[in-house]
Design an enzyme around this catalytic site. Sequence first.
Site, short mmCIF file in Angstrom:
data_model
loop_
_atom_site.label_atom_id
_atom_site.label_comp_id
_atom_site.label_asym_id
_atom_site.label_seq_id
_atom_site.Cartn_x
_atom_site.Cartn_y
_atom_site.Cartn_z
N ARG A 42 -10.21 -11.47 2.22
CA ARG A 42 -11.10 -12.50 1.67
C ARG A 42 -10.40 -13.86 1.61
NH1 ARG A 42 -11.59 -9.16 -3.84
NH2 ARG A 42 -11.30 -7.51 -2.29
N ASP A 65 -2.86 -7.60 -1.60
CA ASP A 65 -3.58 -6.66 -0.73
C ASP A 65 -5.06 -7.04 -0.59
OD1 ASP A 65 -3.94 -4.54 0.95
OD2 ASP A 65 -3.93 -3.00 -0.63
N LYS A 69 0.85 -1.20 0.00
CA LYS A 69 0.00 0.00 0.00
C LYS A 69 0.88 1.25 0.00
CE LYS A 69 -3.93 -1.74 2.73
NZ LYS A 69 -4.98 -1.60 1.71
N1 BES Z 1 -8.07 -3.69 4.52
C1 BES Z 1 -8.24 -3.27 3.17
C2 BES Z 1 -9.55 -2.51 2.94
C3 BES Z 1 -9.68 -1.17 3.61
C4 BES Z 1 -9.42 -0.02 2.90
C5 BES Z 1 -10.12 -1.05 4.90
C6 BES Z 1 -9.58 1.22 3.48
C7 BES Z 1 -10.28 0.19 5.50
C8 BES Z 1 -10.01 1.32 4.78
C9 BES Z 1 -8.27 -4.51 2.27
O1 BES Z 1 -7.49 -5.58 2.68
C10 BES Z 1 -7.75 -4.08 0.94
O2 BES Z 1 -6.62 -3.71 0.88
N2 BES Z 1 -8.59 -4.14 -0.09
C11 BES Z 1 -8.20 -3.77 -1.39
C12 BES Z 1 -8.73 -4.78 -2.36
C13 BES Z 1 -8.21 -4.63 -3.74
C14 BES Z 1 -6.72 -4.91 -3.78
C15 BES Z 1 -8.93 -5.59 -4.65
C16 BES Z 1 -8.78 -2.38 -1.68
O3 BES Z 1 -9.88 -2.11 -1.21
O4 BES Z 1 -8.10 -1.59 -2.30
ZN ZN Z 2 -7.13 -5.72 4.69
MN MN Z 3 -5.48 -5.37 2.02
#
Ligand code: BES
Ligand code: ZN
Ligand code: MN
Length: 459
Positions: free
Chosen positions: A314, A310, A240
């Site tokens: 899931r 990331d 990230k």
């Molecule tokens: N933990 C994050 C989602 C998240 C984002 C929680 C902002 C709280 C605030 C999750 O694991 C993630 O990174 N999701 C990605 C998925 C994507 C790579 C398909 C996302 O939402 O960008």
């Molecule tokens: Zn996450």
């Molecule tokens: Mn993530």
Amino acid sequence: MWGRFGGRDRQTVRKALEIDRFEGKEGRACLIHVRAGRVLVVGVGKAASFTLEKWRHAVARAVVRGREVKAREIVLAGGRHRVWEDLEAATRAFGEAAEMAVYRFSHYKKPENGFEPDSVTFVPSAGIAGNPRQVLDRAVRGARAVNFARDLVNEPACAMTPKALAEAARRIGSGVSVSVRDEAWIKRMKMGGILGVAQGSVNRPRFIELHYRPRRPSTSRPIVLVGKGVTFDSGGLSLKPSKSMETMKSDMSGAAAVLGTFRVLREIRPPVEVIGLIAAVENMPSGSAYRPGDVVRTMAGKTIEVNNTDAEGRVTLADALVFATRRRPRLIVDLATLTGACVVALGERIAGVFGNDEKLVQALLASGERTGEKMWAMPMEEDYKDLLKSEVADLKNAGERYAGAITAALFLREFVGQTPWAHIDIAGPAFTERDLPYCPKGGTGFGVRTLVDFLLHQA
Ligand code: BES
Ligand code: ZN
Ligand code: MN
């Protein structure tokens, strides 16, 4: 409540409000000194738009202001409005808001004003009888569990490792059985998803199971609650950007909500059997981390191509959900800070609700309505299933840019079989970067009140 104030005091209040040109606008407050003490008048806006949630806000303002002015005894007065006439709902809202509003995370820093009032009381308007004690008692216990969940989220990830999260679960203790399984067990269970995400971190994973058994269950099958328990989400090798990573200690908020709920179950003992499941892992990049392109095999045998490390939540939930179905539950609810896309869709205050069972989704929405936790039903669009097709595995873990919250939910659905299941994406409301009326910056404990209300209605 006016009983303790003389006619002259009332006169003083009236006069002061007049001088201040106080019109009762929402958020405005006026502190007035009278002979019998101090009166804080809190504006709640127009009667026509006054709601239970605005009552919670007013309660919160009053107790926070009361603390600022070091009031030893705080008495809140209701009045003639339908919000206060539903005494049970108004009392619950009062108890919860008062307790949640004074929350502070003080583990590493002393609060500037450590003052706590001796008592906070709600006096509904004359003509409405008594305070329902049990309602108030449950509300305060519920709010303490919310604050407990907030503490878990607010701990930095260096302290709230998978092991520490498991220890926090263990401390819930008597009345709930807690088992913590280590990595060797996770391997034996062939939970390749959990192992894949966990393999990049020196903090080894744990699988946490909580079990609440009532003396006389009202039905024969349990309800399973699953919480996403990623203690820190760096994104892994699909790293990230630093800004997005800053608050990722909150990626175990689903787990915190489940643990908070079990604290309440232990205390109020409703006649419904509940199992809680948390796959506690840390998502880190390292020489041993899982890579984009890797394929993991989940407990059910379904394989996942990891196109984005990331999208880890899931992958861990896949195994936890399969394990949930093995407990033969009547229904499963999972809570997860799953997608940034859900925050784009609904903003920071509203959670998205998905599921394979319309009645279950509606029941959760109704609980949210009662507790003030905002939720919105989201579609399970079958056409988007194609976005998760993989050339090398049964499915891939990340879809494309659009509809990210929906494709995540479609992914999870693949692992619950025919069991009625709902998924609450709490990525928005789990954490707040500004102070809210009854929640300071940080973890919000979102989900605890809704889950408790839901379980009480299932009993
Ligand atoms: N933990 C994050 C989602 C998240 C984002 C929680 C902002 C709280 C605030 C999750 O694991 C993630 O990174 N999701 C990605 C998925 C994507 C790579 C398909 C996302 O939402 O960008
Ligand atoms: Zn996450
Ligand atoms: Mn993530």
